[in-house]
Design a protein around this motif. Structure first.
Motif, PDB file in Angstrom:
ATOM      1  N   GLU A  93       7.473   3.996   7.155  1.00  0.00           N
ATOM      2  CA  GLU A  93       8.622   4.804   7.045  1.00  0.00           C
ATOM      3  C   GLU A  93      10.362   4.582   8.042  1.00  0.00           C
ATOM      4  OE1 GLU A  93       6.060   6.142  10.727  1.00  0.00           O
ATOM      5  OE2 GLU A  93       5.234   7.521   9.526  1.00  0.00           O
ATOM      6  N   ASN A  94      10.333   3.246   8.810  1.00  0.00           N
ATOM      7  CA  ASN A  94      11.368   2.982   8.949  1.00  0.00           C
ATOM      8  C   ASN A  94      12.560   2.475   7.392  1.00  0.00           C
ATOM      9  OD1 ASN A  94      10.539   2.147  11.079  1.00  0.00           O
ATOM     10  ND2 ASN A  94      10.055  -0.111  11.469  1.00  0.00           N
ATOM     11  N   TRP A  95      11.677   2.045   6.228  1.00  0.00           N
ATOM     12  CA  TRP A  95      12.270   1.989   5.114  1.00  0.00           C
ATOM     13  C   TRP A  95      13.573   3.647   5.095  1.00  0.00           C
ATOM     14  CZ3 TRP A  95      15.186  -2.167   2.795  1.00  0.00           C
ATOM     15  CH2 TRP A  95      15.517  -1.465   1.866  1.00  0.00           C
ATOM     16  N   ALA A  96      12.491   4.549   5.189  1.00  0.00           N
ATOM     17  CA  ALA A  96      12.482   6.050   4.529  1.00  0.00           C
ATOM     18  C   ALA A  96      13.566   6.312   5.521  1.00  0.00           C
ATOM     19  CB  ALA A  96      11.399   6.631   4.695  1.00  0.00           C
ATOM     20  N   ILE A  97      13.606   6.498   6.822  1.00  0.00           N
ATOM     21  CA  ILE A  97      14.417   6.212   8.196  1.00  0.00           C
ATOM     22  C   ILE A  97      15.487   5.948   7.426  1.00  0.00           C
ATOM     23  CG2 ILE A  97      15.680   6.316  10.258  1.00  0.00           C
ATOM     24  CD1 ILE A  97      12.689   6.100  11.377  1.00  0.00           C
ATOM     25  N   ALA A 152      25.867  -1.565  -8.711  1.00  0.00           N
ATOM     26  CA  ALA A 152      25.521  -2.102  -9.598  1.00  0.00           C
ATOM     27  C   ALA A 152      27.172  -1.784 -10.502  1.00  0.00           C
ATOM     28  CB  ALA A 152      24.446  -2.389 -10.290  1.00  0.00           C
ATOM     29  N   THR A 153      26.908  -0.309 -11.198  1.00  0.00           N
ATOM     30  CA  THR A 153      27.846   0.622 -11.676  1.00  0.00           C
ATOM     31  C   THR A 153      28.919   0.730 -10.497  1.00  0.00           C
ATOM     32  OG1 THR A 153      26.952   2.359 -11.323  1.00  0.00           O
ATOM     33  CG2 THR A 153      26.181   1.190 -13.274  1.00  0.00           C
ATOM     34  N   GLY A 154      29.034   0.864  -9.049  1.00  0.00           N
ATOM     35  CA  GLY A 154      30.754   1.148  -9.384  1.00  0.00           C
ATOM     36  C   GLY A 154      30.304   2.580  -9.054  1.00  0.00           C
ATOM     37  N   LYS A 155      30.008   3.361  -9.457  1.00  0.00           N
ATOM     38  CA  LYS A 155      29.849   4.967 -10.516  1.00  0.00           C
ATOM     39  C   LYS A 155      29.547   5.371  -8.438  1.00  0.00           C
ATOM     40  CE  LYS A 155      28.706   4.987 -15.075  1.00  0.00           C
ATOM     41  NZ  LYS A 155      28.225   5.114 -15.858  1.00  0.00           N
ATOM     42  N   THR A 156      29.787   6.441  -8.694  1.00  0.00           N
ATOM     43  CA  THR A 156      29.539   7.277  -7.045  1.00  0.00           C
ATOM     44  C   THR A 156      28.300   8.135  -7.564  1.00  0.00           C
ATOM     45  OG1 THR A 156      31.964   7.285  -6.652  1.00  0.00           O
ATOM     46  CG2 THR A 156      29.998   9.685  -5.322  1.00  0.00           C
ATOM     47  N   VAL A 157      27.590   7.904  -6.722  1.00  0.00           N
ATOM     48  CA  VAL A 157      25.603   9.122  -7.028  1.00  0.00           C
ATOM     49  C   VAL A 157      25.723   9.216  -5.308  1.00  0.00           C
ATOM     50  CG1 VAL A 157      24.912   6.981  -8.616  1.00  0.00           C
ATOM     51  CG2 VAL A 157      24.781   6.837  -5.807  1.00  0.00           C
ATOM     52  N   ARG A 158      24.177  10.066  -5.712  1.00  0.00           N
ATOM     53  CA  ARG A 158      24.170  11.328  -3.912  1.00  0.00           C
ATOM     54  C   ARG A 158      22.669  11.060  -4.003  1.00  0.00           C
ATOM     55  NH1 ARG A 158      26.484  16.518  -1.600  1.00  0.00           N
ATOM     56  NH2 ARG A 158      28.595  15.342  -2.763  1.00  0.00           N
ATOM     57  N   VAL A 159      22.295  10.835  -3.103  1.00  0.00           N
ATOM     58  CA  VAL A 159      20.905  10.921  -2.848  1.00  0.00           C
ATOM     59  C   VAL A 159      20.165  12.424  -2.620  1.00  0.00           C
ATOM     60  CG1 VAL A 159      18.601   9.915  -1.130  1.00  0.00           C
ATOM     61  CG2 VAL A 159      20.897   8.827  -1.674  1.00  0.00           C
ATOM     62  N   VAL A 160      18.857  12.974  -3.668  1.00  0.00           N
ATOM     63  CA  VAL A 160      18.673  13.829  -2.710  1.00  0.00           C
ATOM     64  C   VAL A 160      17.684  14.051  -2.828  1.00  0.00           C
ATOM     65  CG1 VAL A 160      19.875  14.928  -4.930  1.00  0.00           C
ATOM     66  CG2 VAL A 160      17.723  13.828  -5.953  1.00  0.00           C
ATOM     67  N   SER A 161      16.503  12.828  -2.419  1.00  0.00           N
ATOM     68  CA  SER A 161      15.410  13.319  -1.796  1.00  0.00           C
ATOM     69  C   SER A 161      14.896  11.518  -1.355  1.00  0.00           C
ATOM     70  CB  SER A 161      14.318  13.866  -1.784  1.00  0.00           C
ATOM     71  OG  SER A 161      13.717  13.586  -3.633  1.00  0.00           O
ATOM     72  N   VAL A 162      14.430  11.871  -0.236  1.00  0.00           N
ATOM     73  CA  VAL A 162      13.009  10.708   0.480  1.00  0.00           C
ATOM     74  C   VAL A 162      11.657  10.813   0.240  1.00  0.00           C
ATOM     75  CG1 VAL A 162      12.985   8.190   1.189  1.00  0.00           C
ATOM     76  CG2 VAL A 162      15.402   9.606   0.709  1.00  0.00           C
ATOM     77  N   GLU A 163      10.831  10.009  -0.224  1.00  0.00           N
ATOM     78  CA  GLU A 163       9.207  10.625  -0.010  1.00  0.00           C
ATOM     79  C   GLU A 163       8.551   8.670  -0.210  1.00  0.00           C
ATOM     80  OE1 GLU A 163       7.643  12.514  -3.335  1.00  0.00           O
ATOM     81  OE2 GLU A 163       8.802  13.802  -4.197  1.00  0.00           O
ATOM     82  N   ILE A 164       7.137   9.501   0.852  1.00  0.00           N
ATOM     83  CA  ILE A 164       6.208   7.637   1.125  1.00  0.00           C
ATOM     84  C   ILE A 164       5.217   8.974   0.023  1.00  0.00           C
ATOM     85  CG2 ILE A 164       5.692   6.881   2.691  1.00  0.00           C
ATOM     86  CD1 ILE A 164       7.614   7.200   4.993  1.00  0.00           C
ATOM     87  N   LEU A 165       5.089   7.595  -0.239  1.00  0.00           N
ATOM     88  CA  LEU A 165       3.736   7.467  -1.695  1.00  0.00           C
ATOM     89  C   LEU A 165       2.370   6.143  -1.065  1.00  0.00           C
ATOM     90  CD1 LEU A 165       5.239   8.497  -4.866  1.00  0.00           C
ATOM     91  CD2 LEU A 165       5.207   9.936  -3.415  1.00  0.00           C
ATOM     92  N   GLY A 166       1.604   6.943  -1.467  1.00  0.00           N
ATOM     93  CA  GLY A 166       0.642   5.665  -1.513  1.00  0.00           C
ATOM     94  C   GLY A 166       0.259   4.853  -2.524  1.00  0.00           C
ATOM     95  N   LEU A 167       0.407   3.707  -2.823  1.00  0.00           N
ATOM     96  CA  LEU A 167      -0.820   3.407  -3.689  1.00  0.00           C
ATOM     97  C   LEU A 167      -1.770   3.213  -4.020  1.00  0.00           C
ATOM     98  CD1 LEU A 167       2.316   0.710  -3.756  1.00  0.00           C
ATOM     99  CD2 LEU A 167       2.574   2.482  -4.902  1.00  0.00           C
ATOM    100  N   LYS A 192       0.434  -0.957   0.056  1.00  0.00           N
ATOM    101  CA  LYS A 192       0.324  -0.013   0.320  1.00  0.00           C
ATOM    102  C   LYS A 192       0.868   1.481  -0.050  1.00  0.00           C
ATOM    103  CE  LYS A 192      -3.829  -2.434   2.310  1.00  0.00           C
ATOM    104  NZ  LYS A 192      -4.513  -1.863   3.449  1.00  0.00           N
ATOM    105  N   PHE A 193       2.285   0.713   0.218  1.00  0.00           N
ATOM    106  CA  PHE A 193       2.719   2.796   0.386  1.00  0.00           C
ATOM    107  C   PHE A 193       4.253   2.283  -0.750  1.00  0.00           C
ATOM    108  CE2 PHE A 193       0.509   1.883   4.218  1.00  0.00           C
ATOM    109  CZ  PHE A 193      -0.642   3.906   3.758  1.00  0.00           C
ATOM    110  N   ARG A 194       4.817   2.868  -0.958  1.00  0.00           N
ATOM    111  CA  ARG A 194       5.941   2.660  -2.015  1.00  0.00           C
ATOM    112  C   ARG A 194       7.187   4.152  -1.502  1.00  0.00           C
ATOM    113  NH1 ARG A 194       5.471   2.251  -7.868  1.00  0.00           N
ATOM    114  NH2 ARG A 194       5.608   0.625  -7.121  1.00  0.00           N
ATOM    115  N   VAL A 195       8.164   3.874  -0.859  1.00  0.00           N
ATOM    116  CA  VAL A 195       9.772   4.879  -0.758  1.00  0.00           C
ATOM    117  C   VAL A 195       9.866   5.462  -1.862  1.00  0.00           C
ATOM    118  CG1 VAL A 195      11.619   5.454   0.868  1.00  0.00           C
ATOM    119  CG2 VAL A 195       9.602   3.525   1.899  1.00  0.00           C
TER     120      VAL A 195
END
Length: 73
Positions: free
Chosen positions: A40-44, A58-73, A16-19
């Motif tokens: 909520e626990n996963w999003a923390i 998967a690729t070994g490349k450097t990535v940066r997280v910019v946002s995290v959201e919780i959505l209802g399905l 029912k929810f997607r992070v």
């Protein structure tokens, strides 16, 4: 009910929810859960990564997280 039946029942439960985790390069990663508390626990854990340079497995490349959201399905 044995352990395998319990695992199968949990996996078959409706999600029912997607992070959604958004990376600086535009890629997204999603994780579906059946309860808001699980989302909520996963999003923390995902929010701890915001602004950090991470290595994508998967690729070994450097990535940066910019946002995290919780959505209802």
């Amino acid at each position: 009910m044995n352990a395998m039946d319990l695992i199968a029942a949990r996996l078959a439960a409706p999600k029912k929810f997607r992070v959604v985790t958004l990376y600086e390069c535009g890629k997204t990663y999603t994780h579906d859960t059946e309860m808001m508390g699980q989302a909520e626990n996963w999003a923390i854990g995902e929010r701890r990564k915001i602004g950090r340079d991470l290595i994508e497995r998967a690729t070994g490349k450097t990535v940066r997280v910019v946002s995290v959201e919780i959505l209802g399905l």
